[in-house]
Design a protein around this motif. Structure first.
Motif, mmCIF file in Angstrom:
data_model
loop_
_atom_site.group_PDB
_atom_site.id
_atom_site.type_symbol
_atom_site.label_atom_id
_atom_site.label_comp_id
_atom_site.label_asym_id
_atom_site.label_seq_id
_atom_site.Cartn_x
_atom_site.Cartn_y
_atom_site.Cartn_z
ATOM 1 N N THR A 174 -3.820 -5.675 6.191
ATOM 2 C CA THR A 174 -5.094 -5.231 5.636
ATOM 3 C C THR A 174 -6.035 -6.411 5.380
ATOM 4 O O THR A 174 -7.132 -6.237 4.903
ATOM 5 C CB THR A 174 -4.877 -4.493 4.304
ATOM 6 N N SER A 202 -0.904 -2.224 -1.733
ATOM 7 C CA SER A 202 -2.256 -2.272 -1.202
ATOM 8 C C SER A 202 -3.254 -2.074 -2.333
ATOM 9 O O SER A 202 -2.945 -1.500 -3.368
ATOM 10 C CB SER A 202 -2.454 -1.214 -0.122
ATOM 11 N N PRO A 252 -6.165 3.245 -1.942
ATOM 12 C CA PRO A 252 -5.963 3.952 -3.193
ATOM 13 C C PRO A 252 -4.571 3.651 -3.764
ATOM 14 O O PRO A 252 -3.647 3.439 -2.998
ATOM 15 C CB PRO A 252 -6.075 5.426 -2.788
ATOM 16 N N VAL A 294 -1.951 5.179 -4.848
ATOM 17 C CA VAL A 294 -1.140 6.379 -5.047
ATOM 18 C C VAL A 294 0.321 5.980 -5.241
ATOM 19 O O VAL A 294 0.967 5.482 -4.330
ATOM 20 C CB VAL A 294 -1.288 7.331 -3.846
ATOM 21 N N ASN A 295 0.783 6.132 -6.444
ATOM 22 C CA ASN A 295 2.176 5.832 -6.764
ATOM 23 C C ASN A 295 2.675 6.980 -7.617
ATOM 24 O O ASN A 295 2.406 7.059 -8.802
ATOM 25 C CB ASN A 295 2.276 4.501 -7.509
ATOM 26 N N GLU A 343 -4.959 8.345 -9.584
ATOM 27 C CA GLU A 343 -3.654 8.957 -9.315
ATOM 28 C C GLU A 343 -3.782 10.449 -9.020
ATOM 29 O O GLU A 343 -2.881 11.043 -8.435
ATOM 30 C CB GLU A 343 -2.708 8.762 -10.509
ATOM 31 N N THR A 347 -6.874 13.311 1.605
ATOM 32 C CA THR A 347 -6.040 12.494 2.484
ATOM 33 C C THR A 347 -6.318 11.032 2.153
ATOM 34 O O THR A 347 -7.290 10.722 1.444
ATOM 35 C CB THR A 347 -6.412 12.734 3.961
ATOM 36 N N ASP A 348 -5.487 10.145 2.663
ATOM 37 C CA ASP A 348 -5.709 8.716 2.406
ATOM 38 C C ASP A 348 -7.124 8.308 2.804
ATOM 39 O O ASP A 348 -7.800 7.567 2.094
ATOM 40 C CB ASP A 348 -4.693 7.866 3.183
ATOM 41 N N GLU A 349 -7.550 8.816 3.959
ATOM 42 C CA GLU A 349 -8.883 8.467 4.451
ATOM 43 C C GLU A 349 -9.979 8.969 3.520
ATOM 44 O O GLU A 349 -10.930 8.245 3.196
ATOM 45 C CB GLU A 349 -9.099 9.066 5.844
ATOM 46 N N ASN A 351 -9.698 9.692 0.374
ATOM 47 C CA ASN A 351 -9.644 8.967 -0.903
ATOM 48 C C ASN A 351 -10.306 7.598 -0.778
ATOM 49 O O ASN A 351 -11.024 7.153 -1.670
ATOM 50 C CB ASN A 351 -8.185 8.805 -1.365
ATOM 51 N N GLU A 352 -10.028 6.959 0.346
ATOM 52 C CA GLU A 352 -10.606 5.635 0.550
ATOM 53 C C GLU A 352 -12.139 5.728 0.596
ATOM 54 O O GLU A 352 -12.845 4.909 0.015
ATOM 55 C CB GLU A 352 -10.068 5.053 1.854
#
Ligand code: ZN
Length: 357
Positions: A114, A187, A190, A192-193, A259, A264-266, A268-269
């Motif tokens: 990244t 990373s 986002p 997300v954990n 959280e 989706t990841d995209e 959220n980003e």
């Protein structure tokens, strides 16, 4: 009367002229300005509060390059403006617990995928990216926790420009924080954990100004931080900014914590980038005091973090330079080379400003 040569030496140290410093910054694409750092005449006729007569700082040695690379820097809520000499030796403090975790945790390599491919291509000492180091720098901050439970800290994470709340002041809390937000392979965003009980937000400000204020380490920073804090607040307000010294709870302005993002990841980003961009233009500053960062001889010391992810370290700052820092660095995204100790993510090929997206 000072000669020009003396003046230059007093700012850059005997080894580095302004021209040489500018050339170095240019060679690694750091956006800078060559306007005067000092907006007022010398002696000052604008009422800027001077440092006391006995306020002696190092004006001779080269200050640029005096910041060592780090991967992340955290600022832990304490509600105080001075701390034990070694913050990581304060019993049962989150700083102590994070230090312990850091020294015992296996550290993965930084997330090179990244980061820009030109890793370690920055050949100028003092200008670095996250991927140049695995080190996590731990600071205490003057902000109070925003948690209802005083046992839970609020931790600012830079350059992520993220705040993690509900962090228990315990070894388990430090471990969970490490896994969720600090470990170099985690990373940036986002975050997300699913296992974490934290609530994180983007820091709801257009910039965070950290003023070194660690009196037990050096009284000069303590004196400088008080004066600079007032000068920054006054000047920023003159420029139409709002200024906080405690963190406003982000729930109402920023929406649910990161959280809880459902996309989706995209998606959220995209959402997070939009929040960063909106914040960058809002003219809202957070000014905090912080514990020792090294380089007290260059007092007043300040670090400026922005949503765009840069961390600018300035030294030898007095109230006379605050106007230029606000107008040039905060508003225009330009470095003032004579004040520069170094910086994180300030190399921006193709950009005219640190604020360019
Ligand atoms: Zn002045």
């Amino acid at each position: 009367m000072f000669s020009l040569r003396h003046f230059k030496n007093s700012i850059f140290g005997s080894g580095l002229t302004l021209e040489a410093l500018q050339a170095q910054l240019e060679s690694v694409s750091v956006p800078y300005t060559d306007i005067d750092c000092r907006s007022c005449p010398n002696p000052c006729d604008e009422g800027h509060e001077p440092y006391p007569n006995k306020f002696n700082v190092d004006t001779e040695s080269t200050m640029f390059g005096s910041v060592k690379p780090y991967h992340r820097q955290i600022v832990i809520s304490t509600g105080k403006m001075d701390w034990d000499r070694e913050i990581t030796s304060t019993k049962n403090s989150l700083a102590a617990h994070v230090q312990h975790v850091m020294h015992t945790a296996p550290i993965s390599a930084p997330p090179l995928a990244t980061e820009p491919k030109n890793k370690r291509s920055i050949h100028v000492s003092g200008v670095f990216n996250c991927s140049d180091s695995n080190k996590i720098s731990i600071l205490n901050g003057s902000h109070h926790t925003i948690s209802d439970n005083p046992e839970y800290e609020t931790v600012l994470v830079f350059p992520d420009f993220k705040m993690v709340t509900e962090v228990p002041r315990s070894l388990d809390g430090a471990k969970a924080l490490w896994d969720a937000a600090l470990e170099p392979s985690v990373s940036t965003l986002p975050p997300v954990n699913e296992k974490s009980n934290f609530s994180s937000w983007i820091i709801p400000y257009s910039c965070v100004i950290l003023l070194c204020s660690h009196k037990r380490r050096d009284n000069r920073c303590h004196i400088a931080a008080a004066q600079l804090g007032q000068a920054f607040a006054h000047t920023l307000e003159e420029h139409g900014w709002t200024v906080d010294t405690e963190i406003e709870h982000p729930l109402h302005t920023m929406g649910p914590p990161l959280e809880e993002l459902q996309g989706t990841d995209e998606e959220n980003e995209e959402h997070i980038t939009k929040q960063f961009q909106e914040l960058a233009s809002e003219k809202r500053a957070l000014i905090l005091r912080n514990s020792h960062t090294g380089g007290h001889r260059y007092a007043g010391n300040c670090i400026i973090y922005t949503p765009r992810g840069s961390g600018v370290w300035y030294g030898r700052v007095s109230t006379h330079e605050v106007e230029s820092i606000v107008s040039q660095t905060l508003e225009e995204g330009l470095i003032l080379p004579p004040l520069l100790r170094g910086g994180l993510n300030i190399s921006r090929p193709g950009c005219k400003s640190l604020n360019d997206w």
